[in-house]
Design a protein around this motif. Structure first.
Motif, PDB file in Angstrom:
ATOM      1  N   THR A 278       0.847  -1.195   0.000  1.00  0.00           N
ATOM      2  CA  THR A 278       0.000   0.000   0.000  1.00  0.00           C
ATOM      3  C   THR A 278       0.883   1.245   0.000  1.00  0.00           C
ATOM      4  O   THR A 278       1.895   1.289   0.694  1.00  0.00           O
ATOM      5  N   HIS A 279       0.490   2.232  -0.795  1.00  0.00           N
ATOM      6  CA  HIS A 279       1.219   3.501  -0.764  1.00  0.00           C
ATOM      7  C   HIS A 279       0.281   4.598  -1.207  1.00  0.00           C
ATOM      8  O   HIS A 279      -0.373   4.471  -2.233  1.00  0.00           O
ATOM      9  N   HIS A 280       0.225   5.665  -0.475  1.00  0.00           N
ATOM     10  CA  HIS A 280      -0.663   6.758  -0.881  1.00  0.00           C
ATOM     11  C   HIS A 280       0.174   7.891  -1.446  1.00  0.00           C
ATOM     12  O   HIS A 280       0.888   8.579  -0.726  1.00  0.00           O
ATOM     13  N   GLY A 281       0.066   8.038  -2.749  1.00  0.00           N
ATOM     14  CA  GLY A 281       0.854   9.093  -3.379  1.00  0.00           C
ATOM     15  C   GLY A 281       1.067   8.775  -4.840  1.00  0.00           C
ATOM     16  O   GLY A 281       0.723   7.706  -5.336  1.00  0.00           O
ATOM     17  N   THR A 282       1.645   9.743  -5.520  1.00  0.00           N
ATOM     18  CA  THR A 282       1.909   9.587  -6.952  1.00  0.00           C
ATOM     19  C   THR A 282       3.362   9.166  -7.136  1.00  0.00           C
ATOM     20  O   THR A 282       4.266   9.782  -6.573  1.00  0.00           O
ATOM     21  N   VAL A 283       3.554   8.128  -7.924  1.00  0.00           N
ATOM     22  CA  VAL A 283       4.904   7.603  -8.105  1.00  0.00           C
ATOM     23  C   VAL A 283       5.244   7.488  -9.584  1.00  0.00           C
ATOM     24  O   VAL A 283       4.370   7.417 -10.440  1.00  0.00           O
ATOM     25  N   THR A 284       6.541   7.447  -9.866  1.00  0.00           N
ATOM     26  CA  THR A 284       7.003   7.212 -11.216  1.00  0.00           C
ATOM     27  C   THR A 284       8.220   6.292 -11.180  1.00  0.00           C
ATOM     28  O   THR A 284       8.755   5.998 -10.112  1.00  0.00           O
ATOM     29  N   TYR A 285       8.635   5.843 -12.364  1.00  0.00           N
ATOM     30  CA  TYR A 285       9.655   4.797 -12.438  1.00  0.00           C
ATOM     31  C   TYR A 285      10.702   5.110 -13.511  1.00  0.00           C
ATOM     32  O   TYR A 285      10.368   5.516 -14.622  1.00  0.00           O
ATOM     33  N   HIS A 286      11.974   4.933 -13.153  1.00  0.00           N
ATOM     34  CA  HIS A 286      13.068   5.109 -14.110  1.00  0.00           C
ATOM     35  C   HIS A 286      13.585   3.736 -14.518  1.00  0.00           C
ATOM     36  O   HIS A 286      13.890   2.912 -13.680  1.00  0.00           O
ATOM     37  N   ASP A 287      13.668   3.533 -15.851  1.00  0.00           N
ATOM     38  CA  ASP A 287      14.170   2.245 -16.347  1.00  0.00           C
ATOM     39  C   ASP A 287      15.687   2.262 -16.399  1.00  0.00           C
ATOM     40  O   ASP A 287      16.271   3.084 -17.101  1.00  0.00           O
ATOM     41  N   SER A 288      16.311   1.361 -15.663  1.00  0.00           N
ATOM     42  CA  SER A 288      17.776   1.277 -15.784  1.00  0.00           C
ATOM     43  C   SER A 288      18.115   0.609 -17.111  1.00  0.00           C
ATOM     44  O   SER A 288      17.374  -0.227 -17.616  1.00  0.00           O
ATOM     45  N   CYS A 289      19.233   1.014 -17.680  1.00  0.00           N
ATOM     46  CA  CYS A 289      19.615   0.525 -19.008  1.00  0.00           C
ATOM     47  C   CYS A 289      19.767  -0.986 -19.054  1.00  0.00           C
ATOM     48  O   CYS A 289      19.381  -1.632 -20.027  1.00  0.00           O
ATOM     49  N   HIS A 290      20.313  -1.556 -17.985  1.00  0.00           N
ATOM     50  CA  HIS A 290      20.518  -3.004 -17.991  1.00  0.00           C
ATOM     51  C   HIS A 290      19.198  -3.752 -17.921  1.00  0.00           C
ATOM     52  O   HIS A 290      19.027  -4.782 -18.556  1.00  0.00           O
ATOM     53  N   ILE A 291      18.274  -3.244 -17.131  1.00  0.00           N
ATOM     54  CA  ILE A 291      16.984  -3.927 -17.013  1.00  0.00           C
ATOM     55  C   ILE A 291      16.185  -3.743 -18.297  1.00  0.00           C
ATOM     56  O   ILE A 291      15.586  -4.680 -18.815  1.00  0.00           O
TER      57      ILE A 291
END
Lengths: 252, 473, 221
Positions: free
Chosen positions: A137-150
């Motif tokens: 559970t998390h209350h808030g707005t999130v974003t994601y950075h793609d690492s080059c290796h992944i």
């Protein structure tokens, strides 16, 4: 998918903690362990593990990297699955170990076998365990950075996003230029600070100009890089590893 | 061209501070991504199209000697003269001699990276033959005495004011203007005169088709067609790896070349020349010379790994997608070739000692490899150069290299001896944390690179391993 | 030099090589299934994006009407034309006399120098086209004694007049005819897709660099 795994009735899963994480971000390693435990997996941890050898290979020291590789292969030989909260280490095992050991047939075979059974964390959760909702559970707005290796090394993009979206209360927004390198590159960050600094600044700006108040990454190197920059310039802005995010339980 | 590959860091720093360069460069990645998407969507299966192109280039390189011989045979049958040269100097000399023998006091040439590599312009000028670049971008960089900023747009970053000044001084521009269209018109007028009275022209070669003996040139401006139509003598300079097996292969690469890079479906003009003009034709070259310059390629070819660098078709996609290039532009790479393909090729042409930064300054992000239609694995090649440099005891920085190698051996020893590893960590911790405040480090001696813009978490009291041992006995 | 050639080839030949892997399967271009009206539409659409103008004419007379209007609109006084057989029905010399426009062919000039000067001085160049490729709105022109090169590259306006049967779906149909194994290929063949262009200054694109500024196609039939 791990098509050629030799399954026992209860596959032996072991965790590989990247050296950077072991030394500087142990809480992330612990989060990864807690996460898998909650999903009914009790990963082992072999204390004799050290480093996958990637820094040595990247600096051109192949013979030395080979030694580290053999140590890794020996350490995890008896496990059915090896999981790591790091794409670069997993890429090292899957893509570089076989090439590094191509002139030693026995080790080459072992490396190929290890490549089949080694997974990055989100890849393991979604593709192997079939878990897309880990009950967080998390209350808030999130974003994601793609690492080059992944992203490019392992071709993993949807898995982390699925996991994030299924976190109750979390609002996911895409990060502008998510696929662009953050400028870590291991030694690159220290050797080419002007260029690395410009890249990490851009990455931070993408985050800052997004509606998200939390940035998620799946890579310790990116975490240290972006986290280090934010800590220096925007100390109120939060970044964390996906593993830490996924064990949040809203205070339960 | 004089190599300035050793000025990488200083030039990069300068370019990072150049607002105009930065503005232009910042448009490249999103622009390129969008254009490439559009361009590649014209293929029913874009991934298959890329794989097919990679297969063509793989075959072209695998069969290089056979294809070269076939190309040469067919070209000679059609009346072309094929000349082989080992070095840049030999190629430049031959072209100079051809010009002199034909009474040419000047030549016009198309944008050709091989001519930049060989330094043809300086050689001609010194020999009394004035070379005029005719591609607008090259014309501008020639007047300004500048290297190319980007392999497709060599002067794309140059401010119109600078172009105006150069044109007013050296290209007959009468009225001051910074309008790109009017500047282009000024260049057209100036160079038109050169085309009209041209005795000998020099072009590069995008593809040399082995099965038909045809050279192919792609362009938007029309200068190449002018050069191949107007004068009685045309010289086409190529490096060996330009060959492709068949015309059908050439067509596929033609589709890929524009669409993968600029999003154009095709350039304004593609011209296919098979030998010189025939009898009764009133224009076109009486003589077509095809000069093949090796300049180290047969040596590069010996190693199956480095051989892959020869697959490049100069599409520029790797530049547009590289996080490093799109921050620093073409100048820091210091030679004819910039971006990832320059990082891969320049060390092979110029040696590993003088090009250290070119194979070190890469985050190994794989974006170039992913987008390359020729199937080059740039990061693997760069890693192999690093390995070669690290093990080269006769290299320049011997003491430094020796120290690094010793450190690497020590680290590898520690990595294979866990107790030593643990001990090392315990000893390092107080040193690393010596300046730590509130769980964070903002500087360490000898690590100013990292700390220039970033902090680092202090090393926690216990590593993951130490905590695990504590919790699990 | 013979030694250089031999050395280079020998070095390449003796390097360790593996035979290339077999080619993957490549799907066919979708343009191959277009019918005639679709080919015309596609050709027109693609070429128009490049600012090429496509005018339809029912027959030779109609084509000349377009030509007359174009010459008027563009203030043409001197035209160079090829003597490609496809242009014969138009009798361009007579047309020129009728409209007070100087129409020259290669035969009017004593040597290549004079011909060249005329091409650089003309306001327009008329050619036929051997192919009109729908895929990208591209003209395919074979250059030969009756189709000189400079006519379509030196004057600022290029007018291509040809019949509708020249339309083909993709490059391959044109190339397979031009480069047949048994025949000697032409000295030059060109794909022309719109007028000349550049974007080398600040990436600001414009038409009309060294080649024509404008391309007009008169499609007959």
């Amino acid at each position: 998918m791990a098509a050629s795994l030799t399954w026992r009735s209860m596959p032996r899963v072991s965790m590989f903690i990247p050296c950077t994480m072991d030394l500087l971000l142990p809480q992330v390693g612990e989060a990864a362990m807690i996460l898998l435990k909650r999903l009914g997996i009790a990963p082992s941890y072999h204390p004799e593990q050290t480093c996958c050898g990637q820094p040595l290979l990247n600096a051109g020291h192949r013979a030395q990297a080979r030694r580290a590789a053999k140590h890794f292969l020996t350490t995890f030989w008896d496990d059915d699955i090896v999981v790591s909260p790091s794409g670069s280490c997993v890429c090292m095992v899957k893509r570089h170990y076989p090439e590094l050991l191509k002139d030693e047939p026995a080790w080459h075979t072992r490396a190929l076998a290890m490549a089949e059974k080694t997974f990055e964390l989100s890849q393991y959760l979604v593709d192997v365990l079939g878990s897309t909702d880990v009950g967080a559970t998390h209350h808030g707005t999130v974003t994601y950075h793609d690492s080059c290796h992944i992203l490019r090394g392992l071709g993993v993009t949807e898995q982390p996003r699925l996991l994030i979206r299924n976190v109750r209360g979390a609002q996911y927004v895409p990060l502008a230029n998510a696929y662009t390198c953050c400028g870590f590159g291991g030694e690159f960050a220290a050797k080419y600070p002007d260029i690395s600094g410009a890249l990490v600044r851009d990455k931070a700006q993408s985050f800052l100009s997004s509606p998200a108040d939390l940035l998620l990454v799946s890579e310790p190197g990116c975490l240290l890089n972006i986290g280090g920059y934010l800590h220096r310039h925007y100390p109120d802005k939060r970044v964390m590893h996906l593993a830490q995010f996924l064990i949040q339980d809203g205070g339960r | 061209m004089q190599a300035r590959t050793q000025e990488f860091k200083a030039t990069a720093r300068r370019e990072l501070g150049n607002a105009l360069s930065q503005t232009f460069l910042s448009l490249l990645p999103p622009g390129f991504t969008a254009l490439r998407q559009i361009g590649m969507s014209s293929f029913p299966d874009p991934d298959a199209a890329v794989e097919y192109a990679r297969a063509i280039r793989a075959e072209a390189i695998a069969r290089l000697p056979e294809l070269l011989e076939q190309f040469e045979r067919r070209a000679i049958e059609l009346g072309a003269t094929v000349i082989w040269t080992r070095t840049s100097h030999e190629a430049n000399e031959i072209i100079l001699d051809l010009a002199r023998e034909r009474g040419a006091t000047y030549i016009t040439k198309s944008k050709s990276m091989i001519t930049e590599e060989t330094g043809l312009n300086e050689h001609l000028r010194e020999g009394g033959v004035e070379p005029f670049e005719t591609d607008l971008g090259e014309f501008i960089t020639q007047l300004l005495g500048r290297p190319p900023f980007h392999i497709v747009g060599p002067a794309i970053n140059v401010a119109p004011e600078e172009i105006r000044d150069a044109f007013m001084a050296k290209a007959g521009l009468k009225e001051s203007t910074t309008d790109p269209v009017r500047l282009g018109l000024a260049a057209r007028l100036f160079l038109r005169d050169k085309f009209e009275h041209l005795k000998m022209g020099v072009v590069g070669v995008n593809m040399a088709v082995a099965s038909t003996g045809t050279i192919i040139n792609v362009e938007n401006e029309g200068n190449i067609r002018m050069i191949k139509s107007s004068p009685p003598t045309v010289v086409a300079l190529m490096s060996p790896e330009k060959v492709v097996p068949t015309m059908s292969d050439a067509l596929h690469l033609l589709r890929i070349l524009s669409r993968n890079c600029t999003g154009q479906k095709i350039t304004s003009y593609v011209s296919f020349d098979s030998g010189p003009k025939r009898d009764r034709e009133i224009d076109g070259p009486e003589e077509l010379f095809i000069v093949i310059v090796d300049n180290g390629r047969s040596q590069i070819y010996q190693d199956p790994l480095t051989r892959e660098a020869l697959r490049c078709i100069r599409c520029g996609a790797c530049l547009n997608t590289c996080p490093v290039y799109t921050k620093i532009g073409g100048y820091p790479y210091g030679f004819a070739y910039s971006g990832p393909m320059g990082q891969v090729l320049n060390p092979l042409l110029l040696g590993l000692v003088d090009t250290r930064d070119l194979y070190q300054a890469c985050t190994l992000c794989d974006a170039c490899r992913e987008v390359c239609p020729a199937g080059i694995d740039h990061p693997s090649l760069l890693l192999s150069y690093r390995a070669r440099a690290a093990s080269d005891v006769h290299g320049q920085q011997t003491v430094h290299a020796l120290l690094r190698r010793s450190l690497a051996t020590l680290l590898a020893f520690a990595m294979t001896h866990p107790r030593l590893w643990d001990l090392g960590i315990k000893l390092a911790r107080p040193l690393v944390n010596i300046a730590a405040q509130k769980g964070s480090i903002n500087n360490l001696p000898g690590a100013q690179g990292w700390f220039a813009c970033r902090d680092l978490p202090a090393m926690p009291e216990k590593t993951f391993r130490e905590r695990w041992r504590q919790d699990h006995g | 030099m013979a030694d250089t050639r031999g050395c280079i080839l020998e070095a390449l030949r003796t390097a360790v090589r593996l035979p290339p892997a077999p080619r993957p399967v490549l799907p066919l271009q979708p343009e191959l299934i277009l019918d005639r009206p679709q080919l015309v539409a596609r050709f027109t659409e693609e070429l128009s994006v490049q600012t090429g103008v496509v005018l339809r004419a029912t027959d030779a007379r109609d084509a000349l009407r377009h030509l007359t209007e174009t010459a008027k609109a563009e203030h043409i006084a001197t035209i160079m034309t090829s003597t490609d057989s496809a242009l014969a029905p138009l009798d361009l010399k007579t047309w020129g006399q009728t409209h007070n426009i100087a129409v020259h062919t290669a035969a009017d000039f004593a040597d290549r120098e004079a011909f060249r000067a005329a091409c650089f001085g003309a306001q327009a160049g008329i050619t036929g086209a051997d192919f009109a490729i729908a895929e990208t709105g591209t003209l395919g022109i074979i250059f030969h004694a009756n189709q000189p090169r400079l006519i379509s590259i030196a004057p600022p306006l290029h007018i291509a007049i040809f019949t509708i049967d020249r339309l083909v779906p993709t490059y391959e149909q044109a190339i397979s005819q031009v480069f047949q194994d048994k025949h000697t290929p032409p000295s030059q063949f060109a794909f022309i897709t719109g007028p000349s262009a550049s974007a080398d200054i600040q990436a600001i694109a414009f038409k009309g660099m060294h080649g024509p500024r404008k391309l007009i196609v008169i499609l007959v039939g």
